[in-house]
Design a protein around this motif. Structure first.
Motif, PDB file in Angstrom:
ATOM      1  N   UNK A   4       0.817  -1.088   0.020  1.00  0.00           N
ATOM      2  CA  UNK A   4      -0.101   0.129  -0.007  1.00  0.00           C
ATOM      3  C   UNK A   4       0.679   1.151   0.021  1.00  0.00           C
ATOM      4  N   UNK A   5       0.067   2.367  -0.237  1.00  0.00           N
ATOM      5  CA  UNK A   5       0.907   3.637  -0.530  1.00  0.00           C
ATOM      6  C   UNK A   5       1.378   3.821   1.207  1.00  0.00           C
ATOM      7  N   UNK A  66       0.228   8.949  13.331  1.00  0.00           N
ATOM      8  CA  UNK A  66      -0.898   8.619  12.503  1.00  0.00           C
ATOM      9  C   UNK A  66      -0.561   8.696  11.016  1.00  0.00           C
ATOM     10  N   UNK A  67      -1.430   7.724  10.241  1.00  0.00           N
ATOM     11  CA  UNK A  67      -1.269   7.738   8.947  1.00  0.00           C
ATOM     12  C   UNK A  67      -2.654   7.770   8.323  1.00  0.00           C
ATOM     13  N   UNK A  68      -3.011   8.599   7.358  1.00  0.00           N
ATOM     14  CA  UNK A  68      -4.477   8.788   6.895  1.00  0.00           C
ATOM     15  C   UNK A  68      -4.168   8.532   5.462  1.00  0.00           C
ATOM     16  N   UNK A  69      -4.940   7.649   4.716  1.00  0.00           N
ATOM     17  CA  UNK A  69      -4.748   7.521   3.533  1.00  0.00           C
ATOM     18  C   UNK A  69      -6.175   7.327   2.797  1.00  0.00           C
ATOM     19  N   UNK A  75      -1.395  11.177   4.396  1.00  0.00           N
ATOM     20  CA  UNK A  75      -0.888  12.284   5.362  1.00  0.00           C
ATOM     21  C   UNK A  75      -0.406  11.408   6.672  1.00  0.00           C
ATOM     22  N   UNK A  76       0.924  12.056   6.808  1.00  0.00           N
ATOM     23  CA  UNK A  76       1.566  11.421   8.292  1.00  0.00           C
ATOM     24  C   UNK A  76       1.647  12.389   8.975  1.00  0.00           C
ATOM     25  N   UNK A  96       2.931  15.771   6.909  1.00  0.00           N
ATOM     26  CA  UNK A  96       3.256  15.390   5.473  1.00  0.00           C
ATOM     27  C   UNK A  96       2.361  15.046   4.590  1.00  0.00           C
ATOM     28  N   UNK A  97       1.869  15.662   3.592  1.00  0.00           N
ATOM     29  CA  UNK A  97       0.910  15.273   2.684  1.00  0.00           C
ATOM     30  C   UNK A  97       1.474  14.883   1.390  1.00  0.00           C
ATOM     31  N   UNK A  98       1.600  13.450   1.329  1.00  0.00           N
ATOM     32  CA  UNK A  98       2.179  12.801  -0.003  1.00  0.00           C
ATOM     33  C   UNK A  98       1.240  12.490  -0.987  1.00  0.00           C
ATOM     34  N   UNK A  99       1.541  12.777  -2.191  1.00  0.00           N
ATOM     35  CA  UNK A  99       0.681  12.220  -3.426  1.00  0.00           C
ATOM     36  C   UNK A  99       1.561  11.320  -4.173  1.00  0.00           C
ATOM     37  N   UNK A 100       0.917  10.016  -4.311  1.00  0.00           N
ATOM     38  CA  UNK A 100       1.344   9.164  -5.032  1.00  0.00           C
ATOM     39  C   UNK A 100       0.965   8.713  -6.383  1.00  0.00           C
TER      40      UNK A 100
END
Length: 117
Positions: A4-5, A66-69, A75-76, A96-100
């Motif tokens: 998963x991401x 926390x990680x929210x996907x 979002x970490x 951190x807001x990551x886009x994959x």
């Protein structure tokens, strides 16, 4: 969470903590866009590599609370313990807001606040 991401992000963070910047970068696209809000934007993997050489000369430690996907975004929320300019440890609260794209990190919007010593 395998594949998963979220798991990709956790593996990338582990690489940074181990001092393996190239391991981290293997999880990024060549055209990564890394924005630290209020500080600036890095365009491309080579720019991130150059920044990491100095910013992560001493590998930081991450605590992910926390990680929210959702969809292509993770979002970490957590804390980073790193080394300040004076060589003393500093703690930074971050979001951190990551886009994959295709299980690779393509964009970061990082919000970071140094915590009082």
């Amino acid at each position: 969470m395998h594949g998963s991401n979220k798991s990709v992000l956790l593996q990338a963070n582990e690489a940074i903590t181990a001092g393996d910047n190239e391991g981290f970068l293997s999880h990024c696209t060549d055209d990564i866009r890394w924005t630290t809000v209020g500080e600036g934007t890095l365009e491309g993997k080579e720019a991130v590599r150059q920044w990491m050489q100095s910013a992560y000369a001493t590998p930081p430690r991450f605590t992910v609370d926390r990680l929210v996907a959702e969809d292509d975004t993770v979002v970490a929320l957590g804390t980073i313990i790193g080394e300040g300019d004076d060589g003393e440890p500093i703690a930074v609260a971050y979001s951190d807001v990551w886009r994959f794209r295709d299980r690779k990190m393509v964009e970061l919007n990082a919000f970071a606040i140094q915590l009082p010593r």
